[in-house]
Design an enzyme around this catalytic site. Structure first.
Site, short mmCIF file in Angstrom:
data_model
loop_
_atom_site.label_atom_id
_atom_site.label_comp_id
_atom_site.label_asym_id
_atom_site.label_seq_id
_atom_site.Cartn_x
_atom_site.Cartn_y
_atom_site.Cartn_z
N ASP A 128 0.81 -1.21 0.00
CA ASP A 128 0.00 0.00 0.00
C ASP A 128 0.85 1.26 0.00
OD1 ASP A 128 -2.54 -0.88 -0.30
OD2 ASP A 128 -3.26 -0.25 1.67
N ASP A 135 -10.01 -7.49 11.46
CA ASP A 135 -9.92 -8.92 11.71
C ASP A 135 -11.03 -9.38 12.65
OD1 ASP A 135 -8.85 -7.48 13.80
OD2 ASP A 135 -6.94 -8.53 13.86
#
Length: 736
Positions: A152, A448
């Site tokens: 990224d 998550d």
């Protein structure tokens, strides 16, 4: 082992692949929970009686009584929700050696591995490469493995490092398998002192060191590495990054570094796929941090390889056991287990911890004890790394958006690459259910936790696989500020779930059952620990300074109720840590960090989320640095706490340390002078316990002179605020 039906779905003559058994302490946990619950209800009854039945003489008494009631109510809820982890914990075991008796290597399920990185300065590319190399070297058919690296940061340096690593991999993989090496992270192997040296070993080590030198030379000299980038537009974007500029529009870059149908190692065997992905970014479209990066990899991999198993891995969490995928197959080859199984989670374990783990960084309860408890219900939550997903669970009913004939084409074909670029575009998710009903879920910084929560609400289950040899090992933060900043980010993400329509208590109990809902609520409400910790760190101590009793005397029966509640909670916690193989000192440091967190990251995350909710801008998402400072590493190794950053988070912590020390000393003087040790006994015990926990803070203020000592401005501000608070309390108590 034949003839035993411990792996569901197998006939009695099938070889055993896995088993599960309840922990022996389950009966004790249930009995103790019943007894402790009675004590908690009795304490709450006392508070209700004091608030609503007995007359309250003045406003100060009302505030004190209400504060204690609220604190104990929060403690009661957090204890009650934690019982979900203790009702039916299980332990599992796998038998990967039996796999070859029921299937062939060529029939193993294909595996796509996702590694995410975002900042080459905080996450050095060599560390990311070491993680990738350890996963590429699995004891698993190479043609079944595809490694996807999401960058990224759009870093030319990261791409260059992986290009160099691909050359090294052609030597490293056959070396590991020829010598049956277990530590397949080259950095870890070459730094180990117990390895046996040989000419082959020294040759591979020299190749690795040469690669490191080449990468470091690129960093030191700031060279523009663009010979591997064939597209002019992408070269321009990467050159802008290399020269210190962020492109206004970051294009998608997908580079097939290794192709398993073409590239071979020096022994003539094909290498796994290695694919670099830097997704398209634009200020006009949200990118959703790590969850967005994972969803791009999910779609790109569906185009290029479409493996039924997906491993998500942090860039600093390398493989420590090359047989880990075989353990996963022990469950996925069981038809009954597979039917509603979303993922298999391995515990996060760490290397580089100092002897006593001063920051409680191994999170034994979060990463091992609690997941074993959840495994007996619907399964553990996703921990962000070391997790093997079934692709079907992430795609839902629509398993793939990619035509079958496309996936079977070579991954370097123009059709494949064009489609991969298309699904990685920042506009692709617009007006779709990506991140909401498919893929990794958006809406929380703890993507998550939120993803597993939503999956289990949809009816999916998970398993916890905890082998004796750690499947993965990762790095830990070595400064207190980094530890607390990471925890603060988790807490803000927890608040985002708690105050959403997917609230774990309301939505969760309707979708996944009360027990699992309670377990998720325990995590989602983590930050509210700050309420009782803050109250109990200041209120009794200020009362002690002013010789005011707020707890029962020794001669009163209520005194023994408090003692039982405290010793019972700490005793059970200690008992579980010891059974998990933790030393007393590590347990003590873990409970110390719980107190420190309550006065820092829990408290500040609550403030930051509240400000954010009313539209006041706060600090954005930040990565935890994986770069090690030599001086900090030395102090960490010696067991010294790192307070050098002048952070506002350290102010309430230092105030609590100061006020507790003075209150305990003055209380002790009064006891010795007057001989009356009954009246303020519980206040004295509480202050004394906090003083013990604050010993590293006192050393950081008054003894140490290194860069890790408490910042002067923090000490001065804390002293002023402590004096102000003590003076204000004396005025209030004098009017009582």
């Amino acid at each position: 082992m034949e003839g035993r039906r411990l792996g569901r779905g197998f006939t009695t003559n099938a070889p055993q692949l896995h088993l599960s058994e309840p922990l022996r302490r389950t009966a004790f946990n249930r009995l103790f929970a019943a007894i402790y619950l009675s004590a908690v209800l009795t304490l709450l009854f006392r508070h209700v009686r004091n608030l609503f039945i007995y007359p309250i003489p003045n406003l100060l008494s009302l505030c004190i009584t209400s504060s204690l009631f609220i604190s104990d109510l929060v403690l009661a809820f957090m204890w009650f929700s934690a019982q979900a982890f203790r009702i039916s914990p299980v332990r599992r075991k796998e038998f990967p050696e039996n796999l070859k008796r029921i299937t062939r290597d060529e029939d193993f399920l294909a595996l796509d591995v996702f590694i995410c990185t975002a900042d080459p300065y905080k996450e050095p590319p060599m560390n990311v490469v070491n993680t990738a190399l350890s996963l590429m070297a699995y004891d698993y058919p190479a043609d079944k493995i595809s490694i996807y690296v999401s960058d990224d940061g759009g870093s030319a340096l990261t791409l260059f490092t992986f290009m160099e690593a691909a050359k090294f991999a052609s030597h490293w993989l056959p070396f590991c398998k020829e010598h049956n090496i277990m530590e397949r992270n080259p950095q870890v192997l070459f730094e180990a002192k117990h390895h046996s040296s040989s000419p082959h070993f020294e040759k591979i080590k020299m190749m690795y060191e040469d690669m490191k030198v080449k990468v470091e030379h690129v960093v030191d000299n700031g060279e523009i590495v663009d010979e591997y980038i064939t597209d002019d537009q992408r070269r321009q974007a990467f050159n802008q990054w290399t020269n210190g500029f962020t492109p206004a529009h970051h294009p998608t870059v997908i580079q097939v570094i290794l192709d398993k149908s073409q590239d071979k190692d020096i022994s003539g065997h094909f290498l796994p796929n290695l694919i670099y992905v830097s997704r398209q970014k634009s200020k006009a479209w949200p990118h959703h941090f790590k969850a967005g990066a994972l969803n791009v990899l999910l779609r790109v991999s569906a185009v290029m390889t479409n493996a039924p198993i997906i491993l998500t891995q942090d860039c600093d969490m390398y493989s420590n056991d090359p047989r880990t995928p075989l353990r996963v197959l022990c469950y996925l080859l069981d038809p009954e287990t597979k039917s509603d199984l979303a993922f298999i989670q391995f515990p996060q374990r760490f290397h580089g911890l100092n002897k006593d783990d001063i920051y409680g960084s191994e999170y034994k309860r979060l990463f091992e004890i609690n997941p074993m408890g959840l495994d007996g219900i619907k399964g553990p939550n996703y921990l962000g790394s070391g997790c093997f997903f079934r692709r079907q669970a992430l795609f839902g009913d629509r398993l793939t958006e990619i035509p079958d004939h496309v996936v079977n084409r070579p991954i370097k074909s123009q059709e494949i690459l064009s489609l991969a670029h298309h699904v990685a575009g920042c506009k692709y998710e617009n007006q779709t259910d990506w991140g909401f009903k498919r893929g990794f879920r958006y809406g929380s910084l703890v993507e998550d936790f939120f993803t597993s929560y939503r999956l289990q609400c949809e009816g999916w289950k998970s398993l916890f696989c905890n082998p004796e040899r750690a499947a993965f090992l990762g790095d830990v933060p070595i400064t207190l500020f980094d530890v607390l900043s990471q925890c603060k980010r988790w807490c803000i993400g927890s608040f985002e779930i708690t105050f959403s329509k997917y609230n774990t208590l309301i939505f969760g109990s309707q979708s996944m059952g009360v027990l699992t809902s309670l377990a998720y609520s325990h995590y989602a409400c983590w930050p509210i620990w700050c309420i009782p910790i803050t109250f109990y760190s200041f209120l009794p101590q200020l009362a002690l300074l002013n010789q005011v009793t707020i707890f029962p005397k020794i001669s009163e029966p209520w005194f023994f109720l408090y003692i039982f509640l405290v010793l019972g909670a700490y005793g059970q916690d200690f008992f579980e840590f010891i059974l998990a193989g933790v030393t007393f000192q590590r347990w003590w440091n873990a409970q110390r960090m719980w107190m420190i967190s309550g006065l820092t990251c829990f408290l500040f995350s609550s403030i930051e989320y509240s400000l954010k909710s009313v539209g006041i801008s706060t600090q954005g998402f930040s990565l935890t640095s994986k770069v090690l400072d030599d001086a900090q590493s030395k102090r960490y190794g010696e067991g010294s706490y790192e307070f050098g950053v002048p952070s506002p988070m350290f102010v309430p912590l230092t105030m609590a340390a100061t006020i507790n020390l003075f209150s305990f000393i003055l209380g002790l003087i009064r006891v010795l002078k007057d001989g009356n040790d009954e009246v303020l006994s519980l206040e004295m015990v509480l202050s004394g316990a906090i003083v013990l926990n604050c010993l590293p803070i006192y050393r950081a203020i008054a003894v140490r002179n290194d860069a890790g000592r408490m910042a002067t401005q923090v000490t001065v501000i804390s002293a002023f605020l402590s004096a102000t608070l003590c003076y204000a309390s004396s005025l209030c108590f004098s009017k009582k």
